[in-house]
Scaffold this motif. Sequence first.
Motif, PDB file in Angstrom:
ATOM      1  N   GLU A  33      37.117  34.491  39.489  1.00 54.94           N
ATOM      2  CA  GLU A  33      36.316  34.154  40.219  1.00 54.94           C
ATOM      3  C   GLU A  33      37.180  34.204  41.366  1.00 54.94           C
ATOM      4  O   GLU A  33      38.634  34.013  41.604  1.00 54.94           O
ATOM      5  CB  GLU A  33      35.901  32.574  40.527  1.00 54.94           C
ATOM      6  CG  GLU A  33      34.585  32.495  40.964  1.00 54.94           C
ATOM      7  CD  GLU A  33      34.949  30.898  41.058  1.00 54.94           C
ATOM      8  OE1 GLU A  33      35.643  30.059  42.161  1.00 54.94           O
ATOM      9  OE2 GLU A  33      33.549  30.669  40.420  1.00 54.94           O
ATOM     10  N   GLY A  34      36.650  35.139  42.835  1.00 57.63           N
ATOM     11  CA  GLY A  34      37.530  35.677  44.129  1.00 57.63           C
ATOM     12  C   GLY A  34      37.665  36.939  43.459  1.00 57.63           C
ATOM     13  O   GLY A  34      38.422  37.567  44.628  1.00 57.63           O
ATOM     14  N   MET A  74      46.992  38.148  31.997  1.00 59.80           N
ATOM     15  CA  MET A  74      46.146  38.380  32.989  1.00 59.80           C
ATOM     16  C   MET A  74      45.855  37.106  34.377  1.00 59.80           C
ATOM     17  O   MET A  74      46.538  37.540  35.576  1.00 59.80           O
ATOM     18  CB  MET A  74      44.999  38.830  33.168  1.00 59.80           C
ATOM     19  CG  MET A  74      45.615  40.147  32.497  1.00 59.80           C
ATOM     20  SD  MET A  74      45.832  41.897  33.212  1.00 59.80           S
ATOM     21  CE  MET A  74      46.157  43.396  31.980  1.00 59.80           C
ATOM     22  N   LEU A  75      45.437  35.856  34.326  1.00 58.94           N
ATOM     23  CA  LEU A  75      45.083  34.946  35.060  1.00 58.94           C
ATOM     24  C   LEU A  75      46.895  34.912  36.173  1.00 58.94           C
ATOM     25  O   LEU A  75      46.430  34.055  37.374  1.00 58.94           O
ATOM     26  CB  LEU A  75      44.851  34.132  33.918  1.00 58.94           C
ATOM     27  CG  LEU A  75      43.150  34.048  33.834  1.00 58.94           C
ATOM     28  CD1 LEU A  75      43.103  32.375  33.163  1.00 58.94           C
ATOM     29  CD2 LEU A  75      42.246  33.941  34.900  1.00 58.94           C
ATOM     30  N   ARG A  76      47.638  34.349  35.336  1.00 57.36           N
ATOM     31  CA  ARG A  76      48.832  34.284  36.086  1.00 57.36           C
ATOM     32  C   ARG A  76      49.201  35.636  37.386  1.00 57.36           C
ATOM     33  O   ARG A  76      49.326  35.185  38.047  1.00 57.36           O
ATOM     34  CB  ARG A  76      50.066  34.547  35.828  1.00 57.36           C
ATOM     35  CG  ARG A  76      49.960  33.194  34.000  1.00 57.36           C
ATOM     36  CD  ARG A  76      52.176  32.748  34.264  1.00 57.36           C
ATOM     37  NE  ARG A  76      52.223  33.366  33.345  1.00 57.36           N
ATOM     38  CZ  ARG A  76      52.104  33.163  31.824  1.00 57.36           C
ATOM     39  NH1 ARG A  76      51.332  31.674  31.611  1.00 57.36           N
ATOM     40  NH2 ARG A  76      51.554  34.106  30.424  1.00 57.36           N
ATOM     41  N   LYS A  77      48.555  36.929  36.484  1.00 56.31           N
ATOM     42  CA  LYS A  77      48.759  37.715  37.496  1.00 56.31           C
ATOM     43  C   LYS A  77      48.287  38.101  38.360  1.00 56.31           C
ATOM     44  O   LYS A  77      48.641  37.908  39.758  1.00 56.31           O
ATOM     45  CB  LYS A  77      48.905  39.299  36.301  1.00 56.31           C
ATOM     46  CG  LYS A  77      49.786  40.760  37.075  1.00 56.31           C
ATOM     47  CD  LYS A  77      49.120  41.160  36.118  1.00 56.31           C
ATOM     48  CE  LYS A  77      50.342  41.554  35.097  1.00 56.31           C
ATOM     49  NZ  LYS A  77      49.820  43.051  34.654  1.00 56.31           N
ATOM     50  N   ASP A 111      37.396  28.665  36.465  1.00 58.65           N
ATOM     51  CA  ASP A 111      36.959  30.159  37.191  1.00 58.65           C
ATOM     52  C   ASP A 111      37.254  31.398  36.667  1.00 58.65           C
ATOM     53  O   ASP A 111      36.867  32.187  37.431  1.00 58.65           O
ATOM     54  CB  ASP A 111      38.387  30.048  38.211  1.00 58.65           C
ATOM     55  CG  ASP A 111      39.318  29.684  38.086  1.00 58.65           C
ATOM     56  OD1 ASP A 111      39.454  30.358  36.600  1.00 58.65           O
ATOM     57  OD2 ASP A 111      40.393  30.089  38.520  1.00 58.65           O
ATOM     58  N   HIS A 112      37.195  31.709  35.358  1.00 62.00           N
ATOM     59  CA  HIS A 112      37.314  32.660  35.023  1.00 62.00           C
ATOM     60  C   HIS A 112      36.191  32.584  33.146  1.00 62.00           C
ATOM     61  O   HIS A 112      35.801  32.144  33.065  1.00 62.00           O
ATOM     62  CB  HIS A 112      38.439  33.316  34.085  1.00 62.00           C
ATOM     63  CG  HIS A 112      39.021  32.494  33.280  1.00 62.00           C
ATOM     64  ND1 HIS A 112      39.512  31.656  33.811  1.00 62.00           N
ATOM     65  CD2 HIS A 112      39.425  32.734  31.726  1.00 62.00           C
ATOM     66  CE1 HIS A 112      40.217  31.277  32.037  1.00 62.00           C
ATOM     67  NE2 HIS A 112      39.738  31.508  31.683  1.00 62.00           N
ATOM     68  N   ILE A 158      38.661  42.945  34.849  1.00 53.57           N
ATOM     69  CA  ILE A 158      40.363  42.998  34.610  1.00 53.57           C
ATOM     70  C   ILE A 158      40.175  43.533  32.990  1.00 53.57           C
ATOM     71  O   ILE A 158      39.909  42.158  31.750  1.00 53.57           O
ATOM     72  CB  ILE A 158      40.798  42.003  34.603  1.00 53.57           C
ATOM     73  CG1 ILE A 158      41.504  41.494  36.250  1.00 53.57           C
ATOM     74  CG2 ILE A 158      43.033  42.838  34.268  1.00 53.57           C
ATOM     75  CD1 ILE A 158      42.171  41.120  36.738  1.00 53.57           C
ATOM     76  N   ASN A 159      40.122  44.757  32.081  1.00 58.39           N
ATOM     77  CA  ASN A 159      40.478  45.204  31.146  1.00 58.39           C
ATOM     78  C   ASN A 159      41.846  45.070  30.785  1.00 58.39           C
ATOM     79  O   ASN A 159      42.475  44.563  31.353  1.00 58.39           O
ATOM     80  CB  ASN A 159      40.828  46.520  30.745  1.00 58.39           C
ATOM     81  CG  ASN A 159      40.023  46.940  29.760  1.00 58.39           C
ATOM     82  OD1 ASN A 159      40.919  47.174  28.827  1.00 58.39           O
ATOM     83  ND2 ASN A 159      39.984  47.966  29.653  1.00 58.39           N
TER      84      ASN A 159
END
Length: 63
Positions: free
Chosen positions: A23-24, A57-60, A3-4, A29-30
């Motif tokens: 996704e969504g 970043m994904l967790r955030k 999804d990324h 995101i840098n």
Amino acid sequence: MSDHKVTVEQLPSGKWACFLHVEGHDEPINLGREFKNDEQAENWLNVSESVTAIEMMLRKVKK
């Protein structure tokens, strides 16, 4: 399927950075590192530091 995705893009400053597209999530995101050229940015994606940055970043964004 994931999804990324991560892309390497040139910044207005002329430097290059890696961006995480989730996704969504409208804005990419840098991942927080800048490089002199796209090759250095691509190479960074092969090291564990980038994997850690992407996971953080994904967790955030998934909270």
